[in-house]
Design a protein around this motif. Structure first.
Motif, PDB file in Angstrom:
ATOM      1  N   LEU A  27       2.182   2.197   9.823  1.00  0.00           N
ATOM      2  CA  LEU A  27       2.933   2.944  10.831  1.00  0.00           C
ATOM      3  C   LEU A  27       4.208   3.992  10.345  1.00  0.00           C
ATOM      4  N   LEU A  28       4.875   2.973   9.992  1.00  0.00           N
ATOM      5  CA  LEU A  28       6.142   3.425   9.211  1.00  0.00           C
ATOM      6  C   LEU A  28       5.760   4.456   8.299  1.00  0.00           C
ATOM      7  N   THR A  29       4.996   4.277   7.403  1.00  0.00           N
ATOM      8  CA  THR A  29       4.669   5.385   6.432  1.00  0.00           C
ATOM      9  C   THR A  29       4.146   6.652   7.198  1.00  0.00           C
ATOM     10  N   TYR A  30       3.278   6.510   8.272  1.00  0.00           N
ATOM     11  CA  TYR A  30       2.762   7.587   8.939  1.00  0.00           C
ATOM     12  C   TYR A  30       4.042   8.458   9.493  1.00  0.00           C
ATOM     13  N   LEU A  31       4.997   7.573  10.144  1.00  0.00           N
ATOM     14  CA  LEU A  31       6.155   8.307  11.013  1.00  0.00           C
ATOM     15  C   LEU A  31       6.929   9.063  10.048  1.00  0.00           C
ATOM     16  N   GLY A  32       6.829   8.634   8.655  1.00  0.00           N
ATOM     17  CA  GLY A  32       7.740   9.208   7.583  1.00  0.00           C
ATOM     18  C   GLY A  32       8.702   8.448   6.797  1.00  0.00           C
ATOM     19  N   PHE A  33       8.747   7.003   7.233  1.00  0.00           N
ATOM     20  CA  PHE A  33       9.708   5.986   6.630  1.00  0.00           C
ATOM     21  C   PHE A  33       9.129   5.475   5.403  1.00  0.00           C
ATOM     22  N   THR A  34       9.433   5.969   4.087  1.00  0.00           N
ATOM     23  CA  THR A  34       8.712   5.509   2.961  1.00  0.00           C
ATOM     24  C   THR A  34       9.770   4.786   2.313  1.00  0.00           C
ATOM     25  N   GLY A  37      12.253   7.266   0.536  1.00  0.00           N
ATOM     26  CA  GLY A  37      12.919   7.870   1.697  1.00  0.00           C
ATOM     27  C   GLY A  37      12.358   8.530   2.509  1.00  0.00           C
ATOM     28  N   ILE A  38      12.897   9.272   3.501  1.00  0.00           N
ATOM     29  CA  ILE A  38      12.355   9.991   4.679  1.00  0.00           C
ATOM     30  C   ILE A  38      11.591  11.265   4.270  1.00  0.00           C
ATOM     31  N   THR A  39      10.388  11.346   4.635  1.00  0.00           N
ATOM     32  CA  THR A  39       9.430  12.498   4.145  1.00  0.00           C
ATOM     33  C   THR A  39       9.744  13.694   5.255  1.00  0.00           C
ATOM     34  N   ALA A  40      10.165  14.750   4.477  1.00  0.00           N
ATOM     35  CA  ALA A  40      10.167  16.225   5.282  1.00  0.00           C
ATOM     36  C   ALA A  40       9.261  16.600   6.259  1.00  0.00           C
ATOM     37  N   ALA A  73      11.460   0.961   3.499  1.00  0.00           N
ATOM     38  CA  ALA A  73      11.696   0.905   2.128  1.00  0.00           C
ATOM     39  C   ALA A  73      11.753  -0.650   1.595  1.00  0.00           C
ATOM     40  N   THR A  74      11.482  -1.775   2.433  1.00  0.00           N
ATOM     41  CA  THR A  74      11.700  -2.996   2.026  1.00  0.00           C
ATOM     42  C   THR A  74      10.657  -3.992   2.533  1.00  0.00           C
ATOM     43  N   LEU A  75       9.982  -3.835   3.515  1.00  0.00           N
ATOM     44  CA  LEU A  75       8.924  -4.642   4.020  1.00  0.00           C
ATOM     45  C   LEU A  75       8.065  -5.105   3.077  1.00  0.00           C
ATOM     46  N   THR A  76       7.813  -6.363   3.297  1.00  0.00           N
ATOM     47  CA  THR A  76       6.907  -7.226   2.255  1.00  0.00           C
ATOM     48  C   THR A  76       5.482  -7.684   3.019  1.00  0.00           C
TER      49      THR A  76
END
Length: 105
Positions: A27-34, A37-40, A73-76
């Protein structure tokens, strides 16, 4: 040593662990939090822009954008699986168990 769960609660634990460990990072990746960094062009970029506008041009440290970016960036998956499994077990305990002294009619 007594195991704190029974075989009936294991599906709740597994679903909670799996959904949290794999769903939240996705979900975080889909929203752009990778992790890079933040995806444009994503919700994260829009949220960062709005945060900067409302805070005089800077994104505040410790704000929502910073927290979500840090998590992205840091979730495991191990930590999330433990938390999700615990949540699944607690859900099982509060919603599915017959309580002592209560009628099952």
């Amino acid at each position: 040593m007594k195991i704190p769960w029974d075989s009936v609660s294991l599906p709740y634990i597994a679903v909670g662990a799996g959904a949290t460990a794999f769903g939240f990072p996705a979900l975080l990746t889909y929203l752009g939090f990778t992790s890079s960094g933040i995806t444009a062009g994503t919700f994260a970029a829009w949220l960062m822009k709005m945060s900067a506008i409302y805070n005089g041009g800077a994104v505040p440290a410790g704000g929502l954008v910073a927290i979500l970016q840090s998590l992205g960036a840091t979730l495991t998956t191990k930590g999330l699986a433990i938390g999700g499994g615990t949540a699944g077990y607690l859900f099982y305990q509060t919603s599915s168990c017959d309580k002592k002294g209560k009628s099952t009619n």
